[in-house]
Every structure is written in C-alpha cells, then in structure tokens.
Design a protein around this motif. Structure first.
Motif, PDB file in Angstrom:
ATOM      1  N   ALA A   1       0.840  -1.191   0.000  1.00 26.25           N
ATOM      2  CA  ALA A   1       0.000   0.000   0.000  1.00 26.25           C
ATOM      3  C   ALA A   1       0.879   1.247   0.000  1.00 26.25           C
ATOM      4  O   ALA A   1       1.956   1.259   0.572  1.00 26.25           O
ATOM      5  N   ASP A   2       0.397   2.283  -0.643  1.00 23.73           N
ATOM      6  CA  ASP A   2       1.130   3.545  -0.710  1.00 23.73           C
ATOM      7  C   ASP A   2       1.082   4.275   0.618  1.00 23.73           C
ATOM      8  O   ASP A   2       0.159   4.092   1.407  1.00 23.73           O
ATOM      9  N   ILE A   3       2.049   5.151   0.821  1.00 26.17           N
ATOM     10  CA  ILE A   3       2.098   5.972   2.031  1.00 26.17           C
ATOM     11  C   ILE A   3       0.807   6.799   2.124  1.00 26.17           C
ATOM     12  O   ILE A   3       0.329   7.329   1.110  1.00 26.17           O
ATOM     13  N   PRO A   4       0.201   6.889   3.299  1.00 30.30           N
ATOM     14  CA  PRO A   4      -1.063   7.621   3.430  1.00 30.30           C
ATOM     15  C   PRO A   4      -0.901   9.111   3.135  1.00 30.30           C
ATOM     16  O   PRO A   4       0.107   9.718   3.494  1.00 30.30           O
ATOM     17  N   LYS A   5      -1.925   9.657   2.507  1.00 30.44           N
ATOM     18  CA  LYS A   5      -1.957  11.091   2.220  1.00 30.44           C
ATOM     19  C   LYS A   5      -2.965  11.749   3.149  1.00 30.44           C
ATOM     20  O   LYS A   5      -3.769  11.095   3.792  1.00 30.44           O
ATOM     21  N   SER A   6      -2.905  13.068   3.210  1.00 30.12           N
ATOM     22  CA  SER A   6      -3.815  13.829   4.055  1.00 30.12           C
ATOM     23  C   SER A   6      -4.375  15.007   3.260  1.00 30.12           C
ATOM     24  O   SER A   6      -3.695  15.559   2.400  1.00 30.12           O
ATOM     25  N   GLN A   7      -5.580  15.389   3.587  1.00 28.12           N
ATOM     26  CA  GLN A   7      -6.241  16.499   2.897  1.00 28.12           C
ATOM     27  C   GLN A   7      -5.566  17.836   3.171  1.00 28.12           C
ATOM     28  O   GLN A   7      -5.560  18.715   2.327  1.00 28.12           O
ATOM     29  N   HIS A   8      -4.951  17.995   4.348  1.00 19.69           N
ATOM     30  CA  HIS A   8      -4.428  19.294   4.762  1.00 19.69           C
ATOM     31  C   HIS A   8      -2.907  19.394   4.738  1.00 19.69           C
ATOM     32  O   HIS A   8      -2.350  20.368   5.225  1.00 19.69           O
TER      33      HIS A   8
END
Length: 75
Positions: A1-8
């Motif tokens: 799985a790819d590294i998690p992203k964040s909206q902010h």
C-alpha cells in the motif's frame, strides 16, 4: 500500500526521500495538521513493518532525531 496522504498536508517524494508540509496563517493549525499526518504515517509503518532510518531523519530543521520519533510532538 502507498504511504497515506492527508487532505491538509502535502506529501513530496523524490527517490526514497519524503517531505510533509502544510501551510496556514495559524501556527497551531500547521502543527496539528503535521502531527495528525505523522501519526497516520507511523501507524501505516507499523502495519507494514517499516522503520525510519534515523541517520537521515531531520527534525525541526536539524539532523538530530528524537529518541522515539513516533511519540515526539512537534513544537
């Protein structure tokens, strides 16, 4: 799985280097956004049995990694 992203926050990656950034007029907002994203990434790393290489960890603009980076809050 790819590294998690964040909206902010913005996740910038080049080769095996990754930077997380955020912007706001409010200093505490930036800190909270970065801390939330770092906590998410720490959980993801635990799940995938990954570790940060402390030899290349930059903290507060200096190359002095904290003893336990996952529990260190940004200042």
């Amino acid at each position: 799985a790819d590294i998690p992203k964040s909206q902010h926050t913005e996740l910038l990656a080049y080769a095996d280097d990754t930077t997380i950034s955020s912007s706001s007029k409010v200093h505490k907002t930036i800190i909270n956004r970065l801390q939330t994203h770092l906590t998410t990434i720490a959980s993801w790393m635990d799940r995938w049995h990954l570790q940060v290489n402390p030899a290349v960890l930059f903290y507060n603009g200096r190359k002095h990694p904290p003893t336990d980076w996952k529990k260190t809050r940004l200042k």
